[in-house]
Motif scaffolding. Structure first.
Motif, PDB file in Angstrom:
ATOM      1  N   ILE A 215       0.714  -1.330   0.106  1.00 28.97           N
ATOM      2  CA  ILE A 215      -0.191   0.012  -0.174  1.00 28.97           C
ATOM      3  C   ILE A 215       0.842   1.558  -0.089  1.00 28.97           C
ATOM      4  O   ILE A 215       0.482   2.490  -0.646  1.00 28.97           O
ATOM      5  CB  ILE A 215      -1.004   0.134   1.202  1.00 28.97           C
ATOM      6  CG1 ILE A 215      -2.066  -1.194   1.073  1.00 28.97           C
ATOM      7  CG2 ILE A 215      -1.723   1.373   1.435  1.00 28.97           C
ATOM      8  CD1 ILE A 215      -2.810  -1.307   2.270  1.00 28.97           C
ATOM      9  N   LYS A 216       1.958   1.023   0.801  1.00 28.84           N
ATOM     10  CA  LYS A 216       2.954   2.255   0.751  1.00 28.84           C
ATOM     11  C   LYS A 216       3.981   2.175  -0.300  1.00 28.84           C
ATOM     12  O   LYS A 216       4.875   3.031  -0.465  1.00 28.84           O
ATOM     13  CB  LYS A 216       3.652   2.400   2.118  1.00 28.84           C
ATOM     14  CG  LYS A 216       2.749   2.900   3.225  1.00 28.84           C
ATOM     15  CD  LYS A 216       3.364   3.061   4.596  1.00 28.84           C
ATOM     16  CE  LYS A 216       2.315   3.438   5.726  1.00 28.84           C
ATOM     17  NZ  LYS A 216       3.109   3.601   6.838  1.00 28.84           N
ATOM     18  N   SER A 217       3.849   1.232  -1.137  1.00 28.95           N
ATOM     19  CA  SER A 217       4.995   0.887  -2.185  1.00 28.95           C
ATOM     20  C   SER A 217       4.970   1.977  -3.292  1.00 28.95           C
ATOM     21  O   SER A 217       3.930   2.032  -3.936  1.00 28.95           O
ATOM     22  CB  SER A 217       4.880  -0.527  -2.527  1.00 28.95           C
ATOM     23  OG  SER A 217       5.876  -0.559  -3.631  1.00 28.95           O
ATOM     24  N   GLU A 218       5.964   2.731  -3.267  1.00 30.53           N
ATOM     25  CA  GLU A 218       6.079   3.704  -4.449  1.00 30.53           C
ATOM     26  C   GLU A 218       6.501   3.186  -5.906  1.00 30.53           C
ATOM     27  O   GLU A 218       7.362   2.364  -5.909  1.00 30.53           O
ATOM     28  CB  GLU A 218       6.830   4.812  -4.303  1.00 30.53           C
ATOM     29  CG  GLU A 218       6.284   5.549  -3.060  1.00 30.53           C
ATOM     30  CD  GLU A 218       7.147   6.783  -2.519  1.00 30.53           C
ATOM     31  OE1 GLU A 218       8.361   7.002  -3.206  1.00 30.53           O
ATOM     32  OE2 GLU A 218       6.868   7.618  -1.730  1.00 30.53           O
ATOM     33  N   ASP A 219       5.733   3.463  -7.028  1.00 38.06           N
ATOM     34  CA  ASP A 219       6.430   3.164  -8.396  1.00 38.06           C
ATOM     35  C   ASP A 219       7.678   3.973  -8.625  1.00 38.06           C
ATOM     36  O   ASP A 219       8.046   4.741  -7.729  1.00 38.06           O
ATOM     37  CB  ASP A 219       5.191   3.026  -9.208  1.00 38.06           C
ATOM     38  CG  ASP A 219       4.642   4.530  -9.559  1.00 38.06           C
ATOM     39  OD1 ASP A 219       5.402   5.657  -9.194  1.00 38.06           O
ATOM     40  OD2 ASP A 219       3.612   4.820 -10.246  1.00 38.06           O
ATOM     41  N   ASN A 220       8.159   3.895  -9.809  1.00 41.21           N
ATOM     42  CA  ASN A 220       9.255   4.872 -10.185  1.00 41.21           C
ATOM     43  C   ASN A 220       9.064   6.328 -10.265  1.00 41.21           C
ATOM     44  O   ASN A 220      10.012   7.103 -10.513  1.00 41.21           O
ATOM     45  CB  ASN A 220       9.827   4.451 -11.507  1.00 41.21           C
ATOM     46  CG  ASN A 220      10.308   2.992 -11.543  1.00 41.21           C
ATOM     47  OD1 ASN A 220      10.425   2.232 -10.545  1.00 41.21           O
ATOM     48  ND2 ASN A 220      10.580   2.278 -12.763  1.00 41.21           N
ATOM     49  N   PHE A 221       7.483   6.710 -10.073  1.00 43.34           N
ATOM     50  CA  PHE A 221       7.533   8.108 -10.163  1.00 43.34           C
ATOM     51  C   PHE A 221       6.778   8.642  -8.834  1.00 43.34           C
ATOM     52  O   PHE A 221       6.116   9.497  -8.774  1.00 43.34           O
ATOM     53  CB  PHE A 221       6.254   8.306 -11.330  1.00 43.34           C
ATOM     54  CG  PHE A 221       6.783   7.418 -12.661  1.00 43.34           C
ATOM     55  CD1 PHE A 221       7.654   8.261 -13.371  1.00 43.34           C
ATOM     56  CD2 PHE A 221       6.178   6.215 -12.823  1.00 43.34           C
ATOM     57  CE1 PHE A 221       8.057   7.666 -14.602  1.00 43.34           C
ATOM     58  CE2 PHE A 221       6.839   5.626 -13.819  1.00 43.34           C
ATOM     59  CZ  PHE A 221       7.746   6.318 -14.870  1.00 43.34           C
ATOM     60  N   GLY A 222       7.145   7.862  -7.502  1.00 42.08           N
ATOM     61  CA  GLY A 222       6.723   8.226  -6.410  1.00 42.08           C
ATOM     62  C   GLY A 222       5.050   7.949  -6.081  1.00 42.08           C
ATOM     63  O   GLY A 222       4.570   8.609  -5.041  1.00 42.08           O
ATOM     64  N   LYS A 223       4.372   7.102  -6.723  1.00 44.00           N
ATOM     65  CA  LYS A 223       3.103   6.923  -6.721  1.00 44.00           C
ATOM     66  C   LYS A 223       2.760   5.715  -6.073  1.00 44.00           C
ATOM     67  O   LYS A 223       3.290   4.619  -6.389  1.00 44.00           O
ATOM     68  CB  LYS A 223       1.883   7.067  -7.922  1.00 44.00           C
ATOM     69  CG  LYS A 223       2.517   8.455  -8.783  1.00 44.00           C
ATOM     70  CD  LYS A 223       1.847   9.485  -8.213  1.00 44.00           C
ATOM     71  CE  LYS A 223       1.965  10.730  -8.921  1.00 44.00           C
ATOM     72  NZ  LYS A 223       1.312  10.794 -10.216  1.00 44.00           N
ATOM     73  N   THR A 224       1.986   5.542  -5.095  1.00 41.15           N
ATOM     74  CA  THR A 224       1.588   4.347  -4.253  1.00 41.15           C
ATOM     75  C   THR A 224       0.060   3.844  -4.785  1.00 41.15           C
ATOM     76  O   THR A 224      -0.507   4.878  -5.517  1.00 41.15           O
ATOM     77  CB  THR A 224       1.670   4.724  -2.708  1.00 41.15           C
ATOM     78  OG1 THR A 224       0.397   5.621  -2.416  1.00 41.15           O
ATOM     79  CG2 THR A 224       2.836   5.395  -2.227  1.00 41.15           C
ATOM     80  N   PRO A 225      -0.057   2.703  -4.511  1.00 40.28           N
ATOM     81  CA  PRO A 225      -1.401   2.345  -4.862  1.00 40.28           C
ATOM     82  C   PRO A 225      -2.595   3.352  -4.305  1.00 40.28           C
ATOM     83  O   PRO A 225      -3.647   3.478  -4.937  1.00 40.28           O
ATOM     84  CB  PRO A 225      -1.696   0.898  -4.274  1.00 40.28           C
ATOM     85  CG  PRO A 225      -0.263   0.565  -4.249  1.00 40.28           C
ATOM     86  CD  PRO A 225       0.439   1.749  -4.024  1.00 40.28           C
ATOM     87  N   LEU A 226      -2.457   3.585  -3.011  1.00 41.57           N
ATOM     88  CA  LEU A 226      -3.481   4.560  -2.302  1.00 41.57           C
ATOM     89  C   LEU A 226      -3.647   5.886  -3.031  1.00 41.57           C
ATOM     90  O   LEU A 226      -4.667   6.664  -3.340  1.00 41.57           O
ATOM     91  CB  LEU A 226      -2.988   4.864  -0.823  1.00 41.57           C
ATOM     92  CG  LEU A 226      -3.978   5.698  -0.013  1.00 41.57           C
ATOM     93  CD1 LEU A 226      -5.282   4.739   0.190  1.00 41.57           C
ATOM     94  CD2 LEU A 226      -3.448   5.746   1.375  1.00 41.57           C
ATOM     95  N   LEU A 227      -2.524   6.590  -3.538  1.00 36.23           N
ATOM     96  CA  LEU A 227      -2.308   7.774  -4.111  1.00 36.23           C
ATOM     97  C   LEU A 227      -2.937   7.550  -5.658  1.00 36.23           C
ATOM     98  O   LEU A 227      -3.712   8.586  -5.886  1.00 36.23           O
ATOM     99  CB  LEU A 227      -0.932   8.360  -4.196  1.00 36.23           C
ATOM    100  CG  LEU A 227      -0.566   9.550  -5.006  1.00 36.23           C
ATOM    101  CD1 LEU A 227      -1.466  10.782  -4.005  1.00 36.23           C
ATOM    102  CD2 LEU A 227       0.960   9.920  -4.951  1.00 36.23           C
ATOM    103  N   LEU A 228      -2.752   6.468  -6.232  1.00 38.71           N
ATOM    104  CA  LEU A 228      -3.306   6.410  -7.528  1.00 38.71           C
ATOM    105  C   LEU A 228      -4.764   6.153  -7.701  1.00 38.71           C
ATOM    106  O   LEU A 228      -5.623   6.836  -8.426  1.00 38.71           O
ATOM    107  CB  LEU A 228      -2.571   5.059  -8.206  1.00 38.71           C
ATOM    108  CG  LEU A 228      -1.141   5.165  -8.526  1.00 38.71           C
ATOM    109  CD1 LEU A 228      -0.614   3.746  -8.992  1.00 38.71           C
ATOM    110  CD2 LEU A 228      -1.168   6.059  -9.806  1.00 38.71           C
ATOM    111  N   ALA A 229      -5.343   5.579  -6.594  1.00 35.80           N
ATOM    112  CA  ALA A 229      -6.777   5.448  -6.454  1.00 35.80           C
ATOM    113  C   ALA A 229      -7.465   6.944  -6.273  1.00 35.80           C
ATOM    114  O   ALA A 229      -8.560   7.115  -6.829  1.00 35.80           O
ATOM    115  CB  ALA A 229      -6.877   4.533  -5.306  1.00 35.80           C
TER     116      ALA A 229
END
Length: 318
Positions: free
Chosen positions: A193-207
């Motif tokens: 849930i707190k894992s960021e992609d290469n662009f600093g986006k977490t699943p929670l933030l993307l949702a």
């Protein structure tokens, strides 16, 4: 606003599945690689598998800009998938579970393609797991829960990420696939849930960014429950640091009888905390009993006072 920074939308046709995806906030200075990165979320196809074309059958180079290809607002870009992945992605999109399991997503599969025939044993196993993770990612984007369950039961790693750092949980949350989010969380994806992609986006933030409130709420509540289960009581505080209701144990008699104990509990609530369910609240089923008891006590108090006063007068007269 100059033409270079003006934003517009383009449509992308996924040739193998005949799906059309709209990409917003595009500029002529955007590179093809950036467009592919966005399509990994929007179309649910990992970036290395994408081939983008416009007007002709030639692949657009990653470092070229949309302006270089004369792409304008409303343009329709074609996406194709590399042939070795085409049938697997088609089966995932259509939700064909049996077909997916035949297409090399488990190490014991007999599936082959022109490249796999030249692989060593270890590389071949890695290749199967790579196909497995791609199938999980595409299925999470399309909401194919049955395929996801089967893949996970066969050893699919829910934490496996694309080259852009995105897991199946990232794409499920960004696509608002609540059932897929729940499934992934139940199989250990809560740590992501707190894992960021290469662009600093977490699943929670993307949702949140994609407006999927239900998925956002699921992720937040799961995160909160995990945090709450790990909390421990703070025994280091002295009585001076505690509120009144924290200092006294509820087993004391003063908490078990009388109206004042009920008033006490309602009056020590922190500011702005809801008090509508307090025992003496007008909405409480105990309110009328408490009120009658209080009036009776007050009446008896006045009566006893009058009797004592009358007795004193008699003593004086005598």
């Amino acid at each position: 606003m100059s033409n270079a920074t003006k934003e517009f939308s383009v449509d992308v046709l996924l040739k193998e599945t005949n799906e059309v995806f709209t990409v917003k906030n595009v500029t002529v200075q955007m590179t093809v690689e950036t467009l592919k990165v966005n399509l990994e979320i929007i179309a649910g196809i990992p970036k290395p598998l994408q081939r983008l074309m416009y007007l002709d059958e030639g692949d657009m180079e990653d470092n070229s800009t949309l302006q270089h290809h004369d792409i304008v607002s409303g343009a329709k870009i074609t996406m194709k998938i590399w042939r070795t992945w085409m049938h697997l992605i088609q089966a995932c999109v259509k939700g064909e579970l049996r077909e997916v399991m035949k297409l090399g997503v488990t190490p014991d599969s007999e599936y082959q393609d022109p490249n796999s025939n030249f692989m060593g044993k270890e590389r071949r196993i890695d290749w199967f797991f790579e196909r497995q993770s791609v199938a999980l990612y595409v299925s999470a984007h399309r909401g194919r829960v049955d395929i996801m369950k089967k893949l996970i039961s066969k050893g699919a790693d829910v934490s496996k990420a694309t080259k852009c750092g995105r897991t199946a949980l990232h794409v499920a949350a960004a696509s608002g696939r609540d059932a897929c989010v729940d499934l992934l969380l139940s199989y250990g994806a809560g740590e992501l849930i707190k894992s960021e992609d290469n662009f600093g986006k977490t699943p929670l933030l993307l949702a949140s960014e994609w407006g999927h409130k239900s998925s956002e709420r699921r992720l937040f509540l799961f995160q909160w429950q995990v945090r709450a289960s790990q909390m421990k009581a703070d025994v280091s505080k002295s009585d001076k640091d505690l509120m009144a209701h924290q200092m006294f144990d509820s087993s004391l008699k003063t908490h078990l009888q009388g109206c004042q104990s009920q008033l006490y509990f309602s009056n020590v609530l922190p500011p702005q905390e809801f008090e509508g369910t307090a025992l003496e609240s007008k909405h409480s089923k105990h309110y009328h009993k408490i009120l009658q008891s209080e009036l009776k006590r007050e009446k008896n108090s006045k009566k006893n006072g009058a009797i004592k006063s009358k007795a004193k007068r008699k003593v004086r007269l005598s």
